[in-house]
Design an enzyme around this catalytic site. Structure first.
Site, PDB file in Angstrom:
ATOM      1  N   GLU A   1      33.981  50.460  43.512  1.00  0.00           N
ATOM      2  CA  GLU A   1      33.586  49.126  43.037  1.00  0.00           C
ATOM      3  C   GLU A   1      34.699  48.096  43.249  1.00  0.00           C
ATOM      4  OE1 GLU A   1      30.581  48.553  40.376  1.00  0.00           O
ATOM      5  OE2 GLU A   1      29.615  50.298  41.258  1.00  0.00           O
TER       6      GLU A   1
ATOM      7  N   HIS B   1      33.970  48.672  34.075  1.00  0.00           N
ATOM      8  CA  HIS B   1      35.053  48.486  35.057  1.00  0.00           C
ATOM      9  C   HIS B   1      36.373  48.387  34.300  1.00  0.00           C
ATOM     10  CE1 HIS B   1      32.014  46.432  37.960  1.00  0.00           C
ATOM     11  NE2 HIS B   1      32.300  47.629  38.443  1.00  0.00           N
TER      12      HIS B   1
ATOM     13  N   CYS C   1      35.741  38.805  36.896  1.00  0.00           N
ATOM     14  CA  CYS C   1      34.717  39.396  37.776  1.00  0.00           C
ATOM     15  C   CYS C   1      34.376  38.450  38.913  1.00  0.00           C
ATOM     16  CB  CYS C   1      33.427  39.659  37.017  1.00  0.00           C
ATOM     17  SG  CYS C   1      33.598  40.746  35.622  1.00  0.00           S
TER      18      CYS C   1
HETATM   19  O1  SUG Z   1      27.907  45.365  38.089  1.00  0.00           O
HETATM   20  N1  SUG Z   1      26.191  42.825  36.432  1.00  0.00           N
HETATM   21  C1  SUG Z   1      27.379  43.264  37.104  1.00  0.00           C
HETATM   22  C2  SUG Z   1      28.609  42.652  36.473  1.00  0.00           C
HETATM   23  C3  SUG Z   1      29.830  42.955  37.273  1.00  0.00           C
HETATM   24  C4  SUG Z   1      31.064  42.518  36.596  1.00  0.00           C
HETATM   25  N2  SUG Z   1      32.181  42.744  37.429  1.00  0.00           N
HETATM   26  C5  SUG Z   1      33.391  43.139  37.010  1.00  0.00           C
HETATM   27  N3  SUG Z   1      33.578  43.625  35.810  1.00  0.00           N
HETATM   28  N4  SUG Z   1      34.373  43.054  37.832  1.00  0.00           N
HETATM   29  C6  SUG Z   1      27.472  44.785  37.081  1.00  0.00           C
HETATM   30  O2  SUG Z   1      27.108  45.385  36.053  1.00  0.00           O
HETATM   31  C7  SUG Z   1      23.794  42.627  36.123  1.00  0.00           C
HETATM   32  C8  SUG Z   1      22.711  42.056  36.951  1.00  0.00           C
HETATM   33  C9  SUG Z   1      21.413  41.913  36.225  1.00  0.00           C
HETATM   34  O3  SUG Z   1      21.207  42.515  35.179  1.00  0.00           O
HETATM   35  O4  SUG Z   1      20.565  41.179  36.773  1.00  0.00           O
HETATM   36  C10 SUG Z   1      24.970  43.062  36.937  1.00  0.00           C
HETATM   37  O5  SUG Z   1      24.817  43.611  38.005  1.00  0.00           O
END
Ligand code: SUG
Length: 438
Positions: A167, A238, A364
């Site tokens: 990731e 993460h 993020c």
């Molecule tokens: O992968 N949310 C992302 C958020 C990513 C955050 N990134 C970091 N922490 N670096 C995930 O969970 C939710 C999309 C939705 O529910 O439509 C989503 O994919």
């Protein structure tokens, strides 16, 4: 290898797309699950990212943009059309999740690599289907952005396999005296393939190892650290939900790492092996100051710590840090600022609520790439991926023209929305002078 100076940390911010919505697609992500089905505002999501870019620019930071992907992703719909596809499938195919660019790639700056090149590996995002489809397009975008830049090696995503879940930079930290010095790269992994792995571990040890190897990161510049499995299950999907680094600062929760204080001791030793007498600030937040649950809800650690041109550091935190729990997290953060023994001298609160409601904070939304002056100049000469006020003003106009300001998952079926997605990206191609469509 002698490196051209000066080195800059370029911050690429992800721009939400016209289909930004709340589908509750990440079950391990507390905010995404909680807000499932609510009305989103794609226009505001993009404007909040533009405001973040503008803020960084105003601080003297070199800022880039990572554009949204064309959605819905039609191959994922198979024989369906957006009008007759099962809604769960259409939601996944329509996610705007590429906006979280901390997951776009892992970056090893030139001072850390044996060949003196800047290495990037596009993340395969294997863990979730709606994110896995980002990898190819992100790789194409990164290729277009970096093609004109010398001394860069962009690696394709690791093979999409269970044991190679990757990731990107969300599980990667870097410590160094100055961005252009040799850094200690800390690769944080949550799973090893063992039966005891937390079900939602998104970064696997073998993936981190493969990235270290193909980036040619010297042994003394890389450290593998295991994430605390207990916090992964509490919503820390993460590492950047519980720890953040910049330069000489590592800010982490005492429950962040499986080995606890020993992990910090290992980090300290490895850092001092690289830079024997250099300062290092390991700032630890105790659970009696802020619980893991409070950290997950406020996204305290999902802040951007940024070094300004004068060498001072600021912390860009989400508004929720001061709004939730009666400002408890904000008081903890203020204490860090008041402590003159560390370089963090100011908190800037930003409203990125549209992204936060899907579990994406300021950290993020950004991908950090340390580049030298000649690389920045080459990129600037080739396209507008590195933004200035004028480019941001143009992006703002196109967002206001093409993006909807209210969207429910059911409205993802609307053919007008699809036409708008296409015209938004086509307008973005003109503004950024980058090929984005197909
Ligand atoms: O992968 N949310 C992302 C958020 C990513 C955050 N990134 C970091 N922490 N670096 C995930 O969970 C939710 C999309 C939705 O529910 O439509 C989503 O994919």
């Amino acid at each position: 290898v002698t490196l051209p100076t000066p080195m800059h940390e370029v911050i690429f911010i992800g721009l939400a797309g016209p289909t930004h919505h709340y589908g509750g697609l990440s079950s391990d992500n507390v905010a995404s699950s909680k807000n499932r089905g609510s009305v989103s505002n794609p226009k505001l999501a993009a404007l909040q990212a533009i405001a973040l870019m503008r803020h960084l620019l105003s601080q003297g930071v070199v800022v880039g943009v990572l554009p949204p992907h064309l959605r819905p992703h039609l191959p994922m719909l198979g024989s369906h059309t957006p009008q007759d596809a099962p809604i769960e499938l259409l939601e996944k195919a329509s996610s705007s999740s590429a906006m979280w660019t901390a997951n776009a790639a892992t970056i090893s700056p030139a001072p850390d690599t044996q060949d003196g090149k800047l290495h990037l590996t596009t993340a395969n995002l294997y863990s979730n289907l709606h994110r896995r489809i980002e990898a190819d397009i992100t790789h194409r975008y990164l290729s277009a952005l970096f093609a004109p830049v010398p001394r860069v090696r962009l690696h394709a995503p690791l093979m999409p396999a269970e044991l190679l879940r990757d990731e990107g930079a969300a599980n990667h930290m870097r410590l160094c005296p100055q961005h252009g010095d040799a850094g200690l790269e800390i690769f944080v992994y949550g799973g090893t393939g063992a039966a005891t792995d937390p079900a939602s571990a998104r970064q696997f040890l073998d993936a981190s190892r493969a990235v270290i190897m193909q980036h040619n990161v010297s042994e003394k510049n890389a450290l593998l650290v295991r994430q605390n499995p207990a916090v992964i299950e509490q919503g820390v999907f993460h590492n950047d939900v519980i720890a953040v680094s910049n330069g000489t600062v590592l800010l982490s929760h005492e429950d962040a790492f499986a080995e606890g204080e020993n992990a910090l001791a290992t980090i300290r030793d490895a850092y001092h092996a690289l830079h024997p007498s250099a300062a290092l600030h390991l700032l630890t937040i105790r659970r009696d100051e802020l619980s893991v649950e409070e950290a997950v809800h406020t996204y305290f650690f999902n802040s951007q710590i940024v070094t300004l041109p004068d060498g001072e550091m600021i912390i860009i935190a989400p508004g929720e840090v001061r709004e939730l729990y009666d400002g408890k997290a904000a008081r903890v953060m203020q204490k860090l600022v008041d402590d003159v023994s560390n370089p963090i001298c100011r908190i800037d609160y930003l409203d990125v609520r549209q992204s936060m409601r899907n579990g994406g904070g300021p950290a993020c939304l950004r991908l950090r790439v340390v580049m030298d002056g000649a690389q920045v100049a080459a990129m600037r000469a080739a396209h507008n991926g590195l933004v200035n006020d004028e480019v941001l003003a143009q992006l703002e106009v196109l967002v206001n023209t093409h993006y909807p300001d209210a969207l429910t998952p059911e409205e993802l079926r609307d053919p007008v929305l699809h036409a708008r997605c296409h015209s938004a990206l086509s307008a973005m191609e003109d503004v950024l002078k980058l090929k984005l469509l197909g």
